[in-house]
Design an enzyme around this catalytic site. Structure first.
Site, PDB file in Angstrom:
ATOM      1  N   ASN A 136      -6.816  -3.007   7.786  1.00 15.43           N
ATOM      2  CA  ASN A 136      -8.065  -3.484   8.504  1.00 15.43           C
ATOM      3  C   ASN A 136      -8.665  -4.676   7.556  1.00 15.43           C
ATOM      4  O   ASN A 136      -8.762  -4.473   6.266  1.00 15.43           O
ATOM      5  CB  ASN A 136      -8.752  -2.349   8.741  1.00 15.43           C
ATOM      6  CG  ASN A 136      -8.194  -1.737  10.052  1.00 15.43           C
ATOM      7  OD1 ASN A 136      -7.826  -2.245  10.995  1.00 15.43           O
ATOM      8  ND2 ASN A 136      -8.258  -0.439  10.168  1.00 15.43           N
ATOM      9  N   HIS A 157      -8.286  -4.653  17.128  1.00 17.05           N
ATOM     10  CA  HIS A 157      -8.039  -3.231  16.708  1.00 17.05           C
ATOM     11  C   HIS A 157      -9.413  -3.002  16.102  1.00 17.05           C
ATOM     12  O   HIS A 157      -9.667  -2.920  14.907  1.00 17.05           O
ATOM     13  CB  HIS A 157      -6.922  -3.042  15.654  1.00 17.05           C
ATOM     14  CG  HIS A 157      -7.141  -1.659  15.152  1.00 17.05           C
ATOM     15  ND1 HIS A 157      -6.773  -0.433  15.992  1.00 17.05           N
ATOM     16  CD2 HIS A 157      -7.249  -1.028  13.908  1.00 17.05           C
ATOM     17  CE1 HIS A 157      -7.054   0.448  14.804  1.00 17.05           C
ATOM     18  NE2 HIS A 157      -7.251   0.142  13.745  1.00 17.05           N
ATOM     19  N   ASP A 205      -3.746   2.489  19.057  1.00 18.11           N
ATOM     20  CA  ASP A 205      -4.801   2.525  20.286  1.00 18.11           C
ATOM     21  C   ASP A 205      -4.145   3.019  21.494  1.00 18.11           C
ATOM     22  O   ASP A 205      -4.559   3.691  22.532  1.00 18.11           O
ATOM     23  CB  ASP A 205      -5.571   1.207  20.090  1.00 18.11           C
ATOM     24  CG  ASP A 205      -6.193   0.850  18.837  1.00 18.11           C
ATOM     25  OD1 ASP A 205      -7.036   1.509  18.278  1.00 18.11           O
ATOM     26  OD2 ASP A 205      -5.677  -0.022  18.347  1.00 18.11           O
ATOM     27  N   GLY A 208       0.752  -1.075  -0.086  1.00 16.25           N
ATOM     28  CA  GLY A 208      -0.069  -0.018   0.040  1.00 16.25           C
ATOM     29  C   GLY A 208       0.831   1.254   0.217  1.00 16.25           C
ATOM     30  O   GLY A 208       0.691   2.299   0.620  1.00 16.25           O
TER      31      GLY A 208
HETATM   32  P1  NAI Z   1      -5.229   4.203   1.437  1.00 12.09           P
HETATM   33  O1  NAI Z   1      -6.220   4.008   0.608  1.00 12.09           O
HETATM   34  O2  NAI Z   1      -4.908   5.766   1.165  1.00 12.09           O
HETATM   35  O3  NAI Z   1      -3.923   3.351   1.086  1.00 12.09           O
HETATM   36  C1  NAI Z   1      -4.179   1.821   0.752  1.00 12.09           C
HETATM   37  C2  NAI Z   1      -3.109   1.703  -0.479  1.00 12.09           C
HETATM   38  O4  NAI Z   1      -3.027   0.213  -0.743  1.00 12.09           O
HETATM   39  C3  NAI Z   1      -3.793   2.036  -1.717  1.00 12.09           C
HETATM   40  O5  NAI Z   1      -2.713   2.796  -2.488  1.00 12.09           O
HETATM   41  C4  NAI Z   1      -4.007   0.928  -2.633  1.00 12.09           C
HETATM   42  O6  NAI Z   1      -3.808   1.030  -3.872  1.00 12.09           O
HETATM   43  C5  NAI Z   1      -3.031  -0.100  -1.940  1.00 12.09           C
HETATM   44  N1  NAI Z   1      -3.534  -1.697  -1.958  1.00 12.09           N
HETATM   45  C6  NAI Z   1      -4.606  -2.018  -1.984  1.00 12.09           C
HETATM   46  N2  NAI Z   1      -4.691  -3.486  -2.398  1.00 12.09           N
HETATM   47  C7  NAI Z   1      -3.312  -3.815  -2.249  1.00 12.09           C
HETATM   48  C8  NAI Z   1      -2.696  -4.855  -2.499  1.00 12.09           C
HETATM   49  N3  NAI Z   1      -3.362  -6.126  -2.848  1.00 12.09           N
HETATM   50  N4  NAI Z   1      -1.232  -4.915  -2.482  1.00 12.09           N
HETATM   51  C9  NAI Z   1      -0.546  -3.841  -2.339  1.00 12.09           C
HETATM   52  N5  NAI Z   1      -1.135  -2.538  -2.246  1.00 12.09           N
HETATM   53  C10 NAI Z   1      -2.508  -2.508  -2.075  1.00 12.09           C
HETATM   54  O7  NAI Z   1      -5.223   3.997   2.857  1.00 12.09           O
HETATM   55  P2  NAI Z   1      -4.383   4.248   4.159  1.00 12.09           P
HETATM   56  O8  NAI Z   1      -4.986   5.402   4.663  1.00 12.09           O
HETATM   57  O9  NAI Z   1      -3.038   4.325   3.976  1.00 12.09           O
HETATM   58  O10 NAI Z   1      -4.786   3.293   5.227  1.00 12.09           O
HETATM   59  C11 NAI Z   1      -4.116   1.703   4.705  1.00 12.09           C
HETATM   60  C12 NAI Z   1      -4.950   0.628   5.778  1.00 12.09           C
HETATM   61  O11 NAI Z   1      -4.723   0.852   7.019  1.00 12.09           O
HETATM   62  C13 NAI Z   1      -6.476   0.738   5.903  1.00 12.09           C
HETATM   63  O12 NAI Z   1      -7.040  -0.700   5.715  1.00 12.09           O
HETATM   64  C14 NAI Z   1      -6.988   1.330   7.015  1.00 12.09           C
HETATM   65  O13 NAI Z   1      -8.009   0.850   7.449  1.00 12.09           O
HETATM   66  C15 NAI Z   1      -5.825   0.919   7.779  1.00 12.09           C
HETATM   67  N6  NAI Z   1      -5.588   1.593   9.058  1.00 12.09           N
HETATM   68  C16 NAI Z   1      -5.229   0.803  10.184  1.00 12.09           C
HETATM   69  C17 NAI Z   1      -5.015   1.324  11.395  1.00 12.09           C
HETATM   70  C18 NAI Z   1      -4.609   0.648  12.763  1.00 12.09           C
HETATM   71  O14 NAI Z   1      -4.278   1.209  13.890  1.00 12.09           O
HETATM   72  N7  NAI Z   1      -4.331  -0.727  12.521  1.00 12.09           N
HETATM   73  C19 NAI Z   1      -4.931   3.003  11.431  1.00 12.09           C
HETATM   74  C20 NAI Z   1      -5.375   3.416  10.500  1.00 12.09           C
HETATM   75  C21 NAI Z   1      -5.687   2.941   9.204  1.00 12.09           C
END
Ligand code: NAI
Length: 326
Positions: A131, A187, A159, A11
């Site tokens: 997530n 989470h 968290d 990602g």
């Molecule tokens: P985002 O949508 O900006 O970026 C995600 C990226 O992953 C996109 O560029 C997409 O093209 C890429 N992607 C999708 N499928 C893929 C794959 N199979 N292989 C490689 N890349 C792939 O999202 P953001 O804001 O960067 O968040 C990413 C994840 O982190 C989300 O699932 C979000 O819910 C989660 N998250 C988890 C937190 C935690 O505390 N555990 C806190 C905040 C977000």
């Protein structure tokens, strides 16, 4: 100077990575004497955007950035990886049920687990951020039978840090005055932020704040902080998530401070009666690149009830993808 280590990030063109990659390359994660090679994975349509991110990484002229690889193939991005930060995930689309979200991500994380199993370093340390993080970590782990199952973890450090910030705000202390905070479980909104073991400047935290504030303000605020940020910012937490991912890997690799611990979602070994195998957040200490679940804490009835609710949610998530688990 040490030999470079390989850090894979998925990602890599997304929001979290836009903060994360620059902090890794500047030495915030593994130390100012540890060069890194970034191995960045994206889906094919995002490769142009990823090239732009790499141009910016080059333009920072980071002394510790020893190379960058980009790919849309997991086997290339994970080759010989020492660390793998699995950030990319499928977001919930309009009309998508929780079950659909779990299945869409199960497909991604099973492929990535298999690729890690095939090509990553045998000691690779894996952090799942995307997530539903705990269950995605379980899926990747179960698809990587040749790797140490303990090396698959999920992020609840954000968290944990949110809980530190709330308690610091309420007590007028600095976050660095607080020790032994705990996030138990998933989470998600069922997580249990627990201050029963925590201290502020050496005094028991529970004695410093009203019980009512703890139960009706602190716990729900930490549980729902992610939603509050989406509402305010129109986008999910990104820089704070990146910062917590840095904290998680740094402490795992370099150790936790004496007299304190951190929260990490790790495979349960049955500690505190939590079902073995679930990726559940526990208090852990880290030393020599390994973690141990803190043992022997007293769990009162209030805590037990909340720990069970979040355990139950993780069981349901696991059962929802059972047909995809090898
Ligand atoms: P985002 O949508 O900006 O970026 C995600 C990226 O992953 C996109 O560029 C997409 O093209 C890429 N992607 C999708 N499928 C893929 C794959 N199979 N292989 C490689 N890349 C792939 O999202 P953001 O804001 O960067 O968040 C990413 C994840 O982190 C989300 O699932 C979000 O819910 C989660 N998250 C988890 C937190 C935690 O505390 N555990 C806190 C905040 C977000």
């Amino acid at each position: 100077m040490k030999n470079p280590v390989r850090v894979a990030v998925t990602g890599a063109a997304g929001q979290i990575s836009y903060s994360l990659l620059f902090r890794i390359a500047s030495g915030d994660m593994l130390g100012k004497d540890q060069p890194v090679i970034l191995q960045l994975l994206e889906i094919t349509p995002a490769m142009d955007a990823l090239r732009g991110v790499v141009m910016e990484l080059e333009d920072c002229a980071f002394p510790l950035l020893a190379g960058t690889v980009i790919s849309d193939k997991p086997e290339e991005a994970f080759a010989d990886a020492d660390y793998a930060l699995l950030v990319g995930a499928r977001p919930r689309g309009p009309g998508m049920e929780r079950k659909d979200l779990l299945e869409a991500n199960a497909a991604i994380f099973s492929v990535q687990g298999k690729a890690l199993n095939a090509v990553a370093s045998r000691q690779v340390k894996v952090l799942v951020v995307g997530n539903p993080a705990n269950t995605n970590a379980l899926i990747a782990q179960r698809n990587a039978p040749d790797l140490d199952p303990r090396n698959f973890t999920a992020m609840t450090r954000l968290d944990h840090n949110r809980a530190l910030a709330q308690l610091a705000g309420k007590t007028g202390a600095a976050t660095t005055d607080i020790r032994q905070m705990i996030i138990w479980g998933n989470h998600s909104a069922t997580q249990y932020p627990d201050i029963s073991q925590a201290s502020v400047k050496g005094d028991a935290a529970a004695g410093l704040v009203p019980r009512e504030w703890y139960e009706t303000d602190f716990i729900p605020t930490v549980q729902q902080r992610g939603a509050a940020i989406i509402k305010a910012r129109g986008a999910s937490s990104a820089a704070s998530a990146a910062s917590s991912a840095i904290d998680h890997i740094r402490d795992w690799a370099l150790g936790t401070p004496d007299g304190d611990w951190v929260s990490m979602a790790v495979p349960s070994d049955g500690s505190y009666g939590i079902e073995e195998g679930l990726i559940y957040s526990f208090p852990v200490t880290c030393k020599n690149g390994d973690y141990s679940i803190v043992q022997g804490l007293e769990i009162d009835a209030f805590s037990r009830q909340r720990m069970t609710v979040t355990e139950q949610e993780l069981r349901e998530e696991r059962d929802g993808v059972a047909h995809l688990l090898p």
